[in-house]
Every structure is written in structure tokens, then in C-alpha cells.
Write an enzyme that holds these catalytic residues in place. Structure first.
Site, mmCIF file in Angstrom:
data_model
loop_
_atom_site.group_PDB
_atom_site.id
_atom_site.type_symbol
_atom_site.label_atom_id
_atom_site.label_comp_id
_atom_site.label_asym_id
_atom_site.label_seq_id
_atom_site.Cartn_x
_atom_site.Cartn_y
_atom_site.Cartn_z
ATOM 1 N N ASP A 10 0.873 -1.179 0.000
ATOM 2 C CA ASP A 10 0.000 0.000 0.000
ATOM 3 C C ASP A 10 0.910 1.229 0.000
ATOM 4 O O ASP A 10 2.116 1.120 0.249
ATOM 5 C CB ASP A 10 -0.887 -0.003 1.264
ATOM 6 C CG ASP A 10 -1.750 1.243 1.375
ATOM 7 O OD1 ASP A 10 -2.349 1.646 0.359
ATOM 8 O OD2 ASP A 10 -1.815 1.839 2.468
ATOM 9 N N SER A 11 0.308 2.386 -0.224
ATOM 10 C CA SER A 11 1.071 3.631 -0.147
ATOM 11 C C SER A 11 1.537 3.916 1.285
ATOM 12 O O SER A 11 2.430 4.726 1.487
ATOM 13 C CB SER A 11 0.205 4.790 -0.621
ATOM 14 O OG SER A 11 -0.956 4.861 0.177
ATOM 15 N N TYR A 42 -0.547 8.756 -2.056
ATOM 16 C CA TYR A 42 -0.471 8.614 -3.512
ATOM 17 C C TYR A 42 -1.670 9.303 -4.192
ATOM 18 O O TYR A 42 -1.604 9.660 -5.355
ATOM 19 C CB TYR A 42 -0.551 7.135 -3.915
ATOM 20 C CG TYR A 42 0.683 6.282 -3.734
ATOM 21 C CD1 TYR A 42 1.806 6.725 -3.037
ATOM 22 C CD2 TYR A 42 0.711 4.991 -4.277
ATOM 23 C CE1 TYR A 42 2.909 5.902 -2.873
ATOM 24 C CE2 TYR A 42 1.814 4.176 -4.128
ATOM 25 C CZ TYR A 42 2.912 4.614 -3.429
ATOM 26 O OH TYR A 42 3.997 3.791 -3.281
ATOM 27 N N CYS A 73 -4.486 -1.305 -1.840
ATOM 28 C CA CYS A 73 -4.564 0.144 -2.011
ATOM 29 C C CYS A 73 -5.574 0.435 -3.111
ATOM 30 O O CYS A 73 -5.422 -0.055 -4.239
ATOM 31 C CB CYS A 73 -3.181 0.665 -2.412
ATOM 32 S SG CYS A 73 -3.145 2.422 -2.795
ATOM 33 N N GLU A 153 -2.932 8.735 8.745
ATOM 34 C CA GLU A 153 -1.481 8.475 8.852
ATOM 35 C C GLU A 153 -0.873 9.266 10.019
ATOM 36 O O GLU A 153 0.183 8.922 10.512
ATOM 37 C CB GLU A 153 -0.758 8.815 7.545
ATOM 38 C CG GLU A 153 -1.008 7.829 6.401
ATOM 39 C CD GLU A 153 -0.066 6.605 6.385
ATOM 40 O OE1 GLU A 153 1.066 6.695 6.888
ATOM 41 O OE2 GLU A 153 -0.495 5.556 5.859
ATOM 42 N N CYS A 187 -10.811 3.186 -0.070
ATOM 43 C CA CYS A 187 -9.402 3.376 0.279
ATOM 44 C C CYS A 187 -9.155 2.555 1.533
ATOM 45 O O CYS A 187 -9.959 2.582 2.469
ATOM 46 C CB CYS A 187 -9.149 4.856 0.546
ATOM 47 S SG CYS A 187 -7.579 5.194 1.344
ATOM 48 N N HIS A 189 -7.201 2.930 3.933
ATOM 49 C CA HIS A 189 -6.981 3.664 5.182
ATOM 50 C C HIS A 189 -8.296 3.920 5.937
ATOM 51 O O HIS A 189 -8.297 4.121 7.143
ATOM 52 C CB HIS A 189 -6.357 5.039 4.901
ATOM 53 C CG HIS A 189 -4.878 5.013 4.675
ATOM 54 N ND1 HIS A 189 -4.309 4.501 3.545
ATOM 55 C CD2 HIS A 189 -3.860 5.450 5.448
ATOM 56 C CE1 HIS A 189 -2.987 4.647 3.617
ATOM 57 N NE2 HIS A 189 -2.698 5.222 4.769
#
Ligand code: DGL
Length: 272
Positions: A10-11, A42, A73, A153, A187, A189
Site C-alpha cells: 500500500d502507499s 499517492y 490500495c 497516517e 481506500c 486507510h
């Protein structure tokens, strides 16, 4: 039987929401995870950059003896799945779009499906196309939520956090209006924001985690091709990141729901 590992990338940390489900569903499988924490996010970048980064991520993972690659991702799955599939054949490459769309179509009662994702994901139209192929009468409402990834993040995802509440209300208001009964978290996340999103949209809306959904596809593939690891339990899990391994361990433990502090290693991804 096939004892090789599954590569997942993943990013950043979001793909750990897929690894969490992978470990739960397939506890005997060995997993190598790479999170490009040095270059996340990204989702606001152009397709060329996303493809370049995704190729480097895969090149790093292919240093291991793998039986499959999981693109955990949404951004890379919507932008580079076909390219990565072609370039790595016959190694299976699994993205999150088709599995999440299938899960949403199975869950919806009204056909009113919502989609949240990064800018690149929404611009690609890939989720909508897939949902409509599976359910032509579906009405899809889509919205990019560019600040969700940096928020998560940075460890901000708890309900009650004023910044989280503000962004959730700002981004998700159109889904209340559209009366969706299912929302694809396009996504990987976003499942960290699940509690805040669920509180805002209410119990009548089913939330689909794209990372968790793709594990169904992985499990089916291993079963069909007789490629499961001989071990039923005790798979080994390796974690790599392109930024601080220590930071990855701290926040990664939250994403994964288990303590991985001290286990991650840093990789100079620009050399791949
Ligand atoms: N987890 C990634 C996704 O699923 C985040 C993309 C980003 O880095 O913006 O889209």
C-alpha cells in the site's frame, strides 16, 4: 500446497487493514508487507507517478519468493491493476476494486451505493464501472476525501476528535442526502475511521472495507489453485516501510490490531 509468501503493499499503513483480515482468515499464510510511508499519500498524484511508485513497490516485494501479490490500495488498484497484472504474469495480482464492488452489491437492499476514496480513485471511475457491471440499476454516489489519508497516517481517527468529526460531516453529507444504504470505503486507510463514519451515517448504512473484501478473493484463489500454505496456523509476517520503521511499528500496531513494534524494517524504495 504452496508455502511461498503473499506479498501485500500500500502507499502507507492502510493496507494493514487487509493484512489484519488476511491473518484472521488465513492464519497459516506467510505475508510480506510493504508500506510506502515515505511517499504517502499517492491519491493526489497523477497516474504516471502512481504507476512508477507501484512498480517500485512490486519490484521490492518480488525480491521475495511470492505466490501472489495483493494491491491493498484503492488508488493503485484503480490506476495500475492492469499494468501490474500484465507485467507480473503468471504471478496472480489481486486488487481491491472488484471484491469491494461485489461485497457492496451483495449488501445493498435499495441499490443506492456510496463510494469514498482518494482523488485518483474517484477520478478513475473504476469502482462505479465495476458496480454498474455487476448491478446495472445501481445508483452510485461518489466523493473524494483527500484529507482522510493524511489524517489517519497522523494518528487522528478517533470519534470525538473535533478534526475527525468535522471532516466526516463535510465529506459524508452527500451520502445522507442520497440515502445510500451501503458505503464502499474505497481506500484501505478509511476503516480506521469506521466508528466515526458509522456514527455519522447511522446503523442503516453498511460499510464495506475494500481491504477486508479482497481477502475473500485471495482465499478463493488459493483454494481453487490448491495453493494454500501447508501450515494451518503460525504464518510468518514481515513488515517493511520506506520511512521510519519505528513510526511504522507504533501506528501499524493500531491498524493491525496487534503489537508489531520493533518488527518493521526500513527500505530505500527509490533504489528499486
Ligand atoms: N490506502 C490507499 C488507498 O487505498 C491510500 C492512498 C493514498 O496514499 O492516497 O487508496
Amino acid at each position: 500446497m504452496d508455502d511461498r509468501a503473499i506479498g501485500v503493499f500500500d502507499s502507507g499503513m492502510g493496507g494493514l487493514t487487509a493484512v489484519r483480515e488476511l491473518i484472521r482468515r488465513l492464519p497459516g499464510e506467510d505475508v510480506v508487507y510493504f508500506g510506502d510511508t515515505g511517499r504517502v499519500p499517492y491519491g493526489g498524484r497523477g497516474a504516471e507517478t502512481i504507476i512508477k511508485y507501484a512498480r517500485q513497490d512490486v519490484a521490492f516485494l518480488r525480491g521475495f519468493d511470492l505466490k501472489a501479490i495483493v494491491i491493498a490500495c484503492g488508488t493503485v488498484s484503480t490506476t495500475a491493476l492492469d499494468i501490474l497484472t500484465r507485467e507480473n504474469a503468471p504471478l496472480p495480482v489481486i486488487g481491491v476494486v472488484e471484491p469491494a464492488a461485489r461485497a457492496a452489491v451483495a449488501a445493498t437492499r435499495t441499490g443506492r451505493i456510496g463510494l469514498v476514496g482518494t482523488k485518483a480513485t474517484i477520478a478513475s471511475g473504476a469502482y462505479e464501472r465495476t458496480v454498474r457491471r455487476l448491478m446495472p440499476q445501481a445508483v452510485v454516489t461518489a466523493r473524494a476525501c483527500p484529507l482522510f489519508v493524511p489524517l489517519v497516517e497522523n494518528g487522528r481517527y478517533q470519534p470525538g476528535d473535533p478534526l475527525v468529526e468535522l471532516l466526516v460531516a463535510e465529506y459524508l453529507a452527500p451520502f445522507r442526502e442520497a440515502e445510500v444504504d451501503t458505503l464502499i470505503l474505497g481506500c484501505t486507510h478509511y476503516p480506521l475511521l469506521r466508528d466515526a463514519i458509522a456514527a455519522y451515517l447511522g446503523p442503516g448504512v453498511t460499510l464495506i472495507s475494500s481491504g477486508a473484501a479482497c481477502v475473500d478473493t485471495v482465499a478463493r484463489l488459493l483454494e481453487e489453485r490448491d495453493m494454500k500454505n501447508a501450515k494451518a496456523q503460525g504464518g510468518e509476517h514481515l513488515y517493511f516501510a520506506s520511512d521510519s520503521a519505528q513510526d511504522f511499528g507504533v501506528l501499524g500496531s493500531v491498524f493491525l490490531g496487534q503489537d508489531i513494534q520493533g518488527q518493521a524494517r526500513q527500505v530505500a524504495i527509490e533504489n528499486y
